[in-house]
Design a protein around this motif. Sequence first.
Motif, mmCIF file in Angstrom:
data_model
loop_
_atom_site.group_PDB
_atom_site.id
_atom_site.type_symbol
_atom_site.label_atom_id
_atom_site.label_comp_id
_atom_site.label_asym_id
_atom_site.label_seq_id
_atom_site.Cartn_x
_atom_site.Cartn_y
_atom_site.Cartn_z
ATOM 1 N N SER A 7 0.812 -1.227 0.000
ATOM 2 C CA SER A 7 0.000 0.000 0.000
ATOM 3 C C SER A 7 0.837 1.266 0.000
ATOM 4 O O SER A 7 0.285 2.359 0.021
ATOM 5 N N ARG A 17 -16.870 -5.734 6.630
ATOM 6 C CA ARG A 17 -15.479 -5.309 6.870
ATOM 7 C C ARG A 17 -14.751 -5.068 5.543
ATOM 8 O O ARG A 17 -14.061 -4.067 5.361
ATOM 9 N N VAL A 58 -13.280 -1.234 3.067
ATOM 10 C CA VAL A 58 -12.000 -0.997 2.383
ATOM 11 C C VAL A 58 -12.261 -0.690 0.905
ATOM 12 O O VAL A 58 -11.719 0.260 0.345
ATOM 13 N N LYS A 115 -5.992 8.039 3.324
ATOM 14 C CA LYS A 115 -5.805 6.851 4.172
ATOM 15 C C LYS A 115 -4.721 7.081 5.217
ATOM 16 O O LYS A 115 -3.690 7.686 4.920
ATOM 17 N N TYR A 145 -11.689 2.549 11.321
ATOM 18 C CA TYR A 145 -12.143 1.160 11.427
ATOM 19 C C TYR A 145 -10.928 0.244 11.562
ATOM 20 O O TYR A 145 -9.786 0.674 11.391
ATOM 21 N N HIS A 181 -8.400 -2.857 13.183
ATOM 22 C CA HIS A 181 -7.863 -3.799 14.165
ATOM 23 C C HIS A 181 -7.753 -3.226 15.580
ATOM 24 O O HIS A 181 -6.659 -3.181 16.148
ATOM 25 N N HIS A 233 -7.326 1.907 10.990
ATOM 26 C CA HIS A 233 -7.248 2.515 9.659
ATOM 27 C C HIS A 233 -8.116 3.780 9.720
ATOM 28 O O HIS A 233 -9.328 3.712 9.538
ATOM 29 N N GLU A 266 0.951 -0.784 9.985
ATOM 30 C CA GLU A 266 0.804 -2.075 9.318
ATOM 31 C C GLU A 266 1.313 -2.070 7.879
ATOM 32 O O GLU A 266 1.899 -3.037 7.427
ATOM 33 N N HIS A 267 1.106 -0.993 7.163
ATOM 34 C CA HIS A 267 1.379 -0.988 5.719
ATOM 35 C C HIS A 267 2.803 -0.573 5.369
ATOM 36 O O HIS A 267 3.201 -0.685 4.226
HETATM 37 C C1 MLT Z 1 -7.345 -3.923 6.051
HETATM 38 O O1 MLT Z 1 -7.129 -4.104 7.246
HETATM 39 O O2 MLT Z 1 -8.388 -4.320 5.515
HETATM 40 C C2 MLT Z 1 -6.341 -3.201 5.211
HETATM 41 O O3 MLT Z 1 -5.134 -3.088 5.894
HETATM 42 C C3 MLT Z 1 -6.921 -1.864 4.839
HETATM 43 C C4 MLT Z 1 -6.258 -1.237 3.650
HETATM 44 O O4 MLT Z 1 -5.622 -1.917 2.845
HETATM 45 O O5 MLT Z 1 -6.368 -0.018 3.520
#
Ligand code: MLT
Length: 472
Positions: free
Chosen positions: A81, A334, A338, A349, A382, A384, A391, A430-431
Amino acid sequence: MKLLKKQLKPFVNKLSRIIDERDIITDQNTIGPHLIDWVGNFHGNSPLMITPRNKEQISQIAKLCSNENIAIVPQGGNTGSVAAGIPNGEIILSLKKMNKIIEINPNDYTITVQSGCILSQIQEAAKNASRFFPLSIGSEGSCTIGGNISTNAGGISVLKYGNMRDLVLGIEVVLADGRILNSLKRLRKDNTGYAIKHIFMGAEGTLGIITAASLRLFPKIENKVTGFASLKDLDSAIKLLEILKEFSGDLLTSYELIPAIGLHIATEYGDNITEPLKNREQWNVIIEFSDTKNNNNAHDILQESLQHSITQGIVLDAVIANSISQTNNIWKIRKAIVEHQPKLGGEIKHDVSVPISSVPEFIQTTIEKLREYIPNIRPVPYGHIGDGNIHFNVCPPIDYPEQLFKDKTSDIREIVYSNVNSLGGSFAAEHGVGIIKKKQMLKYKDKVELEIMKDIKALLDPKNIINPGKIL
Ligand code: MLT
Ligand code: ZN
């Protein structure tokens, strides 16, 4: 550093002494999809893509590139990402032909794989051996394990199994000078000095080319139970998380925050998604329990925890899915957030984390600050919450001019990131960093950490030929 047009032919000649001509690609139509990042924001360029088949070839290629001063961008499934796998004139080294499962050891609960294996291929191989590989992310049908390791991928089960780095036991890497680092051990314990393998995880391909890895497996999951709960308020999300952990031990595998605007996006734009509860509340969570036993245990404990939370006034209403279609409907909400969020007129984002207990304060204060900046702005926080990674995407007010919103991107990012920073959080949970968060690296990363990172890069890649221009 970049491969110039006039260098292409002589360089290809040298490469063809190392790899098969089929694995040397100069056709721009074939290279094209490898030049655009997953989000679609970055369009790179490259005159050449190579698809080697083993580590010895990669080692020779690295030596050649090092001698010729030609830079390489390693690429897996190209599902990142932050554009870390997108070249800017460098050659692409795709790992897609390095896709063999080397061995699986059910007794040791390990699997050893080449880095170009698709994540779902590894999940499947584990399942066939009555074992479980827990990493699960949206792109699992096309992302590769090398990319997952290079980005230290997270996903929806981090609260139980950890990030990718917690799942890696050993690693094999080709360095910039062609040396092969072989640390493909399958050990749970190995206190022989510095844990060198860890510097390649999350390095986004800037320190070497990961060619293989040994991974941890877990007992096979026989039963999953999914629930959806609406909450009294955001603080209740943390209280419910505590109750679920207390009641269930380690059954809780996913705990995902869904805001009311997420339900709006899912039901408005998603494919046949129904609202799980009668009343739409501001804050909701998806809960998943996973059990190695196929009985009612997980279901009963989830029911008991939810009933207790309703009595405590933490949960307003809840449902436990009692069919595959109800489970799918909950998880489709969920996924739809996205996918369809850009339809609210654009999105900015942010992938951030704060300590779990600070998530409510972070979300509430960031929303307030954003609304002071643009009244009626539509934040969509939204994801984790069970591991503190939100996010925090931001959409414009209804009918807001698209370009005007885009022009405000850096102000909006600054509001979010400075609030993250003040709560001791991370601007890249995370990304990863890639190209797009380099500015924040300079602003928010600890100065000493940054210096050490630069020293490590200079030590392992003094000519800066492995994925230059990313992270640092
Ligand atoms: C997710 O948790 O669905 C992704 O990390 C969200 C995203 O790719 O923006
Ligand atoms: Zn995520």
